[in-house]
Design a protein around this motif. Structure first.
Motif, PDB file in Angstrom:
ATOM      1  N   LYS A  93       0.832  -1.208   0.000  1.00  0.00           N
ATOM      2  CA  LYS A  93       0.000   0.000   0.000  1.00  0.00           C
ATOM      3  C   LYS A  93       0.866   1.258   0.000  1.00  0.00           C
ATOM      4  O   LYS A  93       0.519   2.270  -0.625  1.00  0.00           O
ATOM      5  CB  LYS A  93      -0.923  -0.011   1.219  1.00  0.00           C
ATOM      6  N   ILE A  94       1.999   1.189   0.679  1.00  0.00           N
ATOM      7  CA  ILE A  94       2.912   2.329   0.685  1.00  0.00           C
ATOM      8  C   ILE A  94       3.470   2.560  -0.714  1.00  0.00           C
ATOM      9  O   ILE A  94       3.561   3.698  -1.185  1.00  0.00           O
ATOM     10  CB  ILE A  94       4.062   2.097   1.689  1.00  0.00           C
ATOM     11  N   VAL A  95       3.840   1.474  -1.389  1.00  0.00           N
ATOM     12  CA  VAL A  95       4.392   1.597  -2.744  1.00  0.00           C
ATOM     13  C   VAL A  95       3.394   2.298  -3.663  1.00  0.00           C
ATOM     14  O   VAL A  95       3.766   3.148  -4.486  1.00  0.00           O
ATOM     15  CB  VAL A  95       4.775   0.219  -3.311  1.00  0.00           C
ATOM     16  N   ASP A  96       2.114   1.959  -3.534  1.00  0.00           N
ATOM     17  CA  ASP A  96       1.090   2.621  -4.352  1.00  0.00           C
ATOM     18  C   ASP A  96       1.067   4.126  -4.086  1.00  0.00           C
ATOM     19  O   ASP A  96       0.814   4.922  -4.998  1.00  0.00           O
ATOM     20  CB  ASP A  96      -0.284   2.016  -4.062  1.00  0.00           C
ATOM     21  N   LYS A  97       1.322   4.529  -2.848  1.00  0.00           N
ATOM     22  CA  LYS A  97       1.354   5.958  -2.522  1.00  0.00           C
ATOM     23  C   LYS A  97       2.600   6.629  -3.087  1.00  0.00           C
ATOM     24  O   LYS A  97       2.554   7.770  -3.544  1.00  0.00           O
ATOM     25  CB  LYS A  97       1.318   6.160  -1.001  1.00  0.00           C
ATOM     26  N   ILE A  98       3.724   5.919  -3.039  1.00  0.00           N
ATOM     27  CA  ILE A  98       4.983   6.503  -3.510  1.00  0.00           C
ATOM     28  C   ILE A  98       4.923   6.769  -5.009  1.00  0.00           C
ATOM     29  O   ILE A  98       5.469   7.770  -5.491  1.00  0.00           O
ATOM     30  CB  ILE A  98       6.161   5.558  -3.189  1.00  0.00           C
ATOM     31  N   ASP A  99       4.243   5.895  -5.741  1.00  0.00           N
ATOM     32  CA  ASP A  99       4.145   6.026  -7.207  1.00  0.00           C
ATOM     33  C   ASP A  99       3.180   7.160  -7.539  1.00  0.00           C
ATOM     34  O   ASP A  99       2.029   6.962  -7.886  1.00  0.00           O
ATOM     35  CB  ASP A  99       3.665   4.700  -7.810  1.00  0.00           C
ATOM     36  N   SER A 100       3.691   8.387  -7.469  1.00  0.00           N
ATOM     37  CA  SER A 100       2.828   9.566  -7.571  1.00  0.00           C
ATOM     38  C   SER A 100       2.185   9.730  -8.938  1.00  0.00           C
ATOM     39  O   SER A 100       1.069  10.227  -9.046  1.00  0.00           O
ATOM     40  CB  SER A 100       3.626  10.827  -7.221  1.00  0.00           C
ATOM     41  N   ASN A 101       2.860   9.321 -10.004  1.00  0.00           N
ATOM     42  CA  ASN A 101       2.267   9.462 -11.345  1.00  0.00           C
ATOM     43  C   ASN A 101       1.574   8.194 -11.835  1.00  0.00           C
ATOM     44  O   ASN A 101       1.109   8.130 -12.974  1.00  0.00           O
ATOM     45  CB  ASN A 101       3.321   9.908 -12.359  1.00  0.00           C
ATOM     46  N   LYS A 102       1.544   7.173 -10.969  1.00  0.00           N
ATOM     47  CA  LYS A 102       0.808   5.926 -11.235  1.00  0.00           C
ATOM     48  C   LYS A 102       1.225   5.260 -12.547  1.00  0.00           C
ATOM     49  O   LYS A 102       0.407   4.713 -13.281  1.00  0.00           O
ATOM     50  CB  LYS A 102      -0.708   6.203 -11.258  1.00  0.00           C
ATOM     51  N   ASP A 103       2.537   5.283 -12.814  1.00  0.00           N
ATOM     52  CA  ASP A 103       3.016   4.628 -14.040  1.00  0.00           C
ATOM     53  C   ASP A 103       3.564   3.234 -13.779  1.00  0.00           C
ATOM     54  O   ASP A 103       4.091   2.578 -14.686  1.00  0.00           O
ATOM     55  CB  ASP A 103       4.086   5.486 -14.725  1.00  0.00           C
ATOM     56  N   GLY A 104       3.464   2.774 -12.529  1.00  0.00           N
ATOM     57  CA  GLY A 104       3.908   1.427 -12.200  1.00  0.00           C
ATOM     58  C   GLY A 104       5.380   1.332 -11.839  1.00  0.00           C
ATOM     59  O   GLY A 104       5.877   0.228 -11.575  1.00  0.00           O
ATOM     60  N   PHE A 105       6.093   2.463 -11.806  1.00  0.00           N
ATOM     61  CA  PHE A 105       7.513   2.465 -11.465  1.00  0.00           C
ATOM     62  C   PHE A 105       7.781   3.470 -10.345  1.00  0.00           C
ATOM     63  O   PHE A 105       7.147   4.515 -10.266  1.00  0.00           O
ATOM     64  CB  PHE A 105       8.370   2.837 -12.677  1.00  0.00           C
ATOM     65  N   ILE A 106       8.755   3.123  -9.505  1.00  0.00           N
ATOM     66  CA  ILE A 106       9.202   4.022  -8.449  1.00  0.00           C
ATOM     67  C   ILE A 106      10.560   4.564  -8.849  1.00  0.00           C
ATOM     68  O   ILE A 106      11.547   3.825  -8.935  1.00  0.00           O
ATOM     69  CB  ILE A 106       9.314   3.296  -7.091  1.00  0.00           C
ATOM     70  N   THR A 107      10.611   5.861  -9.123  1.00  0.00           N
ATOM     71  CA  THR A 107      11.870   6.496  -9.514  1.00  0.00           C
ATOM     72  C   THR A 107      12.640   6.950  -8.280  1.00  0.00           C
ATOM     73  O   THR A 107      12.105   6.983  -7.164  1.00  0.00           O
ATOM     74  CB  THR A 107      11.599   7.719 -10.405  1.00  0.00           C
ATOM     75  N   GLY A 108      13.885   7.328  -8.511  1.00  0.00           N
ATOM     76  CA  GLY A 108      14.681   7.840  -7.404  1.00  0.00           C
ATOM     77  C   GLY A 108      14.069   9.082  -6.792  1.00  0.00           C
ATOM     78  O   GLY A 108      14.103   9.258  -5.567  1.00  0.00           O
ATOM     79  N   ARG A 109      13.504   9.938  -7.618  1.00  0.00           N
ATOM     80  CA  ARG A 109      12.877  11.164  -7.118  1.00  0.00           C
ATOM     81  C   ARG A 109      11.659  10.836  -6.252  1.00  0.00           C
ATOM     82  O   ARG A 109      11.460  11.437  -5.189  1.00  0.00           O
ATOM     83  CB  ARG A 109      12.466  12.053  -8.295  1.00  0.00           C
ATOM     84  N   GLU A 110      10.823   9.908  -6.718  1.00  0.00           N
ATOM     85  CA  GLU A 110       9.636   9.532  -5.947  1.00  0.00           C
ATOM     86  C   GLU A 110      10.033   8.911  -4.615  1.00  0.00           C
ATOM     87  O   GLU A 110       9.410   9.181  -3.576  1.00  0.00           O
ATOM     88  CB  GLU A 110       8.766   8.573  -6.751  1.00  0.00           C
ATOM     89  N   LEU A 111      11.069   8.082  -4.637  1.00  0.00           N
ATOM     90  CA  LEU A 111      11.516   7.434  -3.406  1.00  0.00           C
ATOM     91  C   LEU A 111      12.130   8.459  -2.454  1.00  0.00           C
ATOM     92  O   LEU A 111      11.899   8.417  -1.240  1.00  0.00           O
ATOM     93  CB  LEU A 111      12.526   6.337  -3.748  1.00  0.00           C
ATOM     94  N   ARG A 112      12.895   9.403  -3.018  1.00  0.00           N
ATOM     95  CA  ARG A 112      13.474  10.459  -2.192  1.00  0.00           C
ATOM     96  C   ARG A 112      12.377  11.292  -1.548  1.00  0.00           C
ATOM     97  O   ARG A 112      12.448  11.623  -0.354  1.00  0.00           O
ATOM     98  CB  ARG A 112      14.368  11.358  -3.043  1.00  0.00           C
TER      99      ARG A 112
END
Length: 322
Positions: A78-97
């Motif tokens: 559920k946290i990963v879904d929140k981190i993926d701000s643009n909902k493209d299915g990937f977590i970038t370094g910026r999103e994780l930061r």
């Protein structure tokens, strides 16, 4: 370090023309170093506690320690879904930061939420300067009378200082603070557009001779007040040398605005960015410099962990946010 006033006040209002004000002092370090993400060693040969606290924040990491592995993974998803701000299915370094920064600053948001209801009197999800002023200083402050306050001039100055900070935090100049603007008002050190004001307030606090700069005596006096006949501690001597070697960059015997800014806003490492890069490096199986939800869940114990043997003990903290 001497307490910083002016962030918030505790007020008792008795009737429309009666106000007693007492500054609620909060000890604050003047130097805004990049925050350490955890007190644990970053040593994966021992454990992943550093990564857990960096990713979740210290308090939330305690909660996850009490969960079963299955519950930890479910919440992590559920946290990963929140981190993926643009909902493209990937977590970038910026999103994780951004997520790590959010987790580390959670105490700030909780502080703002705690005080929000005290000031948003008309419950319109905004706080006007009038609402803040009247709640903090009382309705008599409108006449700048401060009845029954021994040092009226001090409170007049503090109110003017708060008003100046409120106006700086108020980006659109409508004298009404959104939640983000009110956060900048209460915690200006966390916002880039408030940094110049933080420098100004620091000078006002420390500069005793009114020359707009800070000399070594004012610098030391902000940190240390000697007792009678007390020998000067070694750390004070070290700070004097620090002032000479590292604070007074142009060697004119005092710190100007630029030097004060360099002192209180040093260019430290971006700890959140370094941790984001580390988590991606350790979990990025296909080496495309971004993470999928599956890659994160496959390495879930690095991100959140679990101590199943402790499950069933009293939980230190429970959240419904995930």
């Amino acid at each position: 370090m001497r307490a910083h006033c002016g962030f918030l006040f505790s007020v008792l209002v008795l009737g429309a023309s009666w106000v007693r004000c007492k500054p609620a002092q909060e000890k604050k370090e003047r130097v805004q170093h990049g925050k350490e993400l955890s007190d644990h060693e970053h040593d994966h040969s021992k454990d992943f506690n550093f990564d857990h606290e960096a990713f979740l924040g210290k308090e939330e990491a305690k909660t996850f320690d009490q969960l079963t592995p299955e519950e930890s993974q479910e919440r992590l998803g559920k946290i990963v879904d929140k981190i993926d701000s643009n909902k493209d299915g990937f977590i970038t370094g910026r999103e994780l930061r951004d997520w790590i920064t959010h987790s580390q600053n959670r105490y700030i948001y909780e502080n703002v939420n705690k005080h929000w209801v005290d000031y948003d009197k008309n419950v319109d999800n905004a706080i006007s300067w009038e609402e803040y002023k009247n709640t903090t200083y009382g309705y008599a402050a409108g006449e700048v009378e401060f009845y029954d306050v021994p040092d009226k001039e001090t409170y007049r100055k503090m109110m003017k200082r708060d008003e100046r900070r409120f106006k700086q935090a108020d980006k659109n100049g409508d004298q009404i603070a959104s939640r983000e603007e009110f956060t900048a008002f209460l915690h200006p050190e966390e916002f880039d557009y408030m940094q110049d004001l933080v420098v100004t307030e620091t000078i006002e606090d420390i500069d005793k001779n009114g020359d707009g700069a800070v000399d070594v005596h004012e610098y030391i006096g902000d940190m240390y007040t000697p007792e009678a006949d007390e020998p000067e501690p070694e750390w004070v001597k070290t700070e004097r040398q620090q002032f000479k070697d590292h604070r007074d960059l142009n060697k004119d015997g005092k710190m100007d605005r630029s030097e004060i800014s360099h002192w209180i806003h040093p260019h430290d490492y971006d700890h959140a960015d370094l941790e984001a890069k580390h988590l991606i490096y350790e979990s990025d199986k296909d080496k495309d410099d971004k993470l999928t939800k599956r890659e994160i869940l496959d390495n879930w114990n690095m991100f959140v962990g679990s101590q199943a043997t402790n499950y069933g003990e009293d939980l230190t903290r429970r959240h419904d946010e995930f």
